[in-house]
Design an enzyme around this catalytic site. Structure first.
Site, PDB file in Angstrom:
ATOM      1  CB  CYS A  80      -1.050   0.080   1.172  1.00  0.00           C
ATOM      2  SG  CYS A  80      -0.069  -0.143   2.780  1.00  0.00           S
ATOM      3  CB  CYS A  83       3.484  -0.795   2.245  1.00  0.00           C
ATOM      4  SG  CYS A  83       2.520  -1.781   3.036  1.00  0.00           S
ATOM      5  NE  ARG A  87       8.212  -2.182  -0.610  1.00  0.00           N
ATOM      6  CZ  ARG A  87       7.704  -2.874  -1.510  1.00  0.00           C
ATOM      7  NH1 ARG A  87       8.113  -2.287  -2.832  1.00  0.00           N
ATOM      8  NH2 ARG A  87       7.235  -4.011  -1.601  1.00  0.00           N
ATOM      9  CB  CYS A 143      -3.239   5.325   2.698  1.00  0.00           C
ATOM     10  SG  CYS A 143      -3.875   4.020   2.096  1.00  0.00           S
ATOM     11  CB  CYS A 169      -3.575   1.979   4.261  1.00  0.00           C
ATOM     12  SG  CYS A 169      -2.253   2.681   2.962  1.00  0.00           S
TER      13      CYS A 169
END
Length: 215
Positions: A80, A83, A87, A143, A169
């Site tokens: 998502c 995520c 990262r 999100c 999300c």
């Protein structure tokens, strides 16, 4: 009575020793703890002046990034937007390791440490926000549909296989020991942050002798 007069000082010394024993134990324990903490901080200071420790930092972040890509492309878990942002925080920590490894004995070490602390803090914040979205889903708090990158750094266009979001999300698609992935990322980023702060505190101390991580 002369005998009683001789016994009284001995009893006084015994009672005094009994009262002072806990205090002596406390100060001894405290001194040992402070010494061990100082020794650990001096060791961290020495490690921060060596290339190996910074490369180890970068390698741990890289390992986590590769794990995330394995989850995405092998297990089929869709990342998502949160995520993707997490990262990016991991890439920031990896970048901090690379920057610190370039010249760890120069002021460039401070730049690497600053990037490390900022990236770890952002990782904790993003992971916590992601966790709250999963634990308390709200149709009014969602999100974005796509990750937002600056126009001068369109990562989603340069590396779509890494930075394009396609998941939800609020979906808990993976758990381990009852914790979801963003909850585990809170643990990971918090560990990075604690170590970074400890290294920062250790900088004014005298460095310990050289070892494998200070080369």
């Amino acid at each position: 009575m002369p005998e009683l007069d001789q016994v009284k000082p001995k009893l006084a010394r015994i009672f005094a020793s009994a009262w002072l024993a806990p205090a002596r134990f406390w100060f001894t324990l405290r001194g040992t703890t402070v010494y061990r903490e100082s020794k650990m901080l001096r060791y961290l200071n020495q490690c921060s002046r060596g290339r190996a420790a910074w490369l180890l930092l970068a390698l741990t972040a890289l390992a986590l990034e590769l794990t995330a890509l394995w989850f995405q492309h092998v297990m089929g878990l869709k990342p998502c937007v949160m995520c993707i942002y997490e990262r990016c925080a991991l890439f920031g920590i990896m970048g901090a390791g690379i920057v610190g490894a370039i010249a760890p004995k120069s002021p460039l070490r401070w730049a690497g440490l600053a990037i490390w602390i900022y990236s770890a803090w952002e990782g904790v914040r993003l992971s916590y926000e992601h966790t709250m979205i999963q634990l308390h889903p709200n149709p009014f708090t969602t999100c974005d549909f796509a990750a937002r990158f600056p126009s001068w750094l369109p990562l989603d266009k340069w590396l779509p296989s890494v930075f394009v979001a396609s998941g939800d999300c609020a979906e808990r698609s993976w758990t381990f020991l009852t914790l979801s992935m963003p909850q585990w990322m809170i643990v990971v980023f918090a560990a990075y942050l604690i170590v970074a702060i400890a290294v920062l505190i250790a900088q004014p101390l005298k460095a310990k002798r050289r070892d494998i991580f200070s080369r």
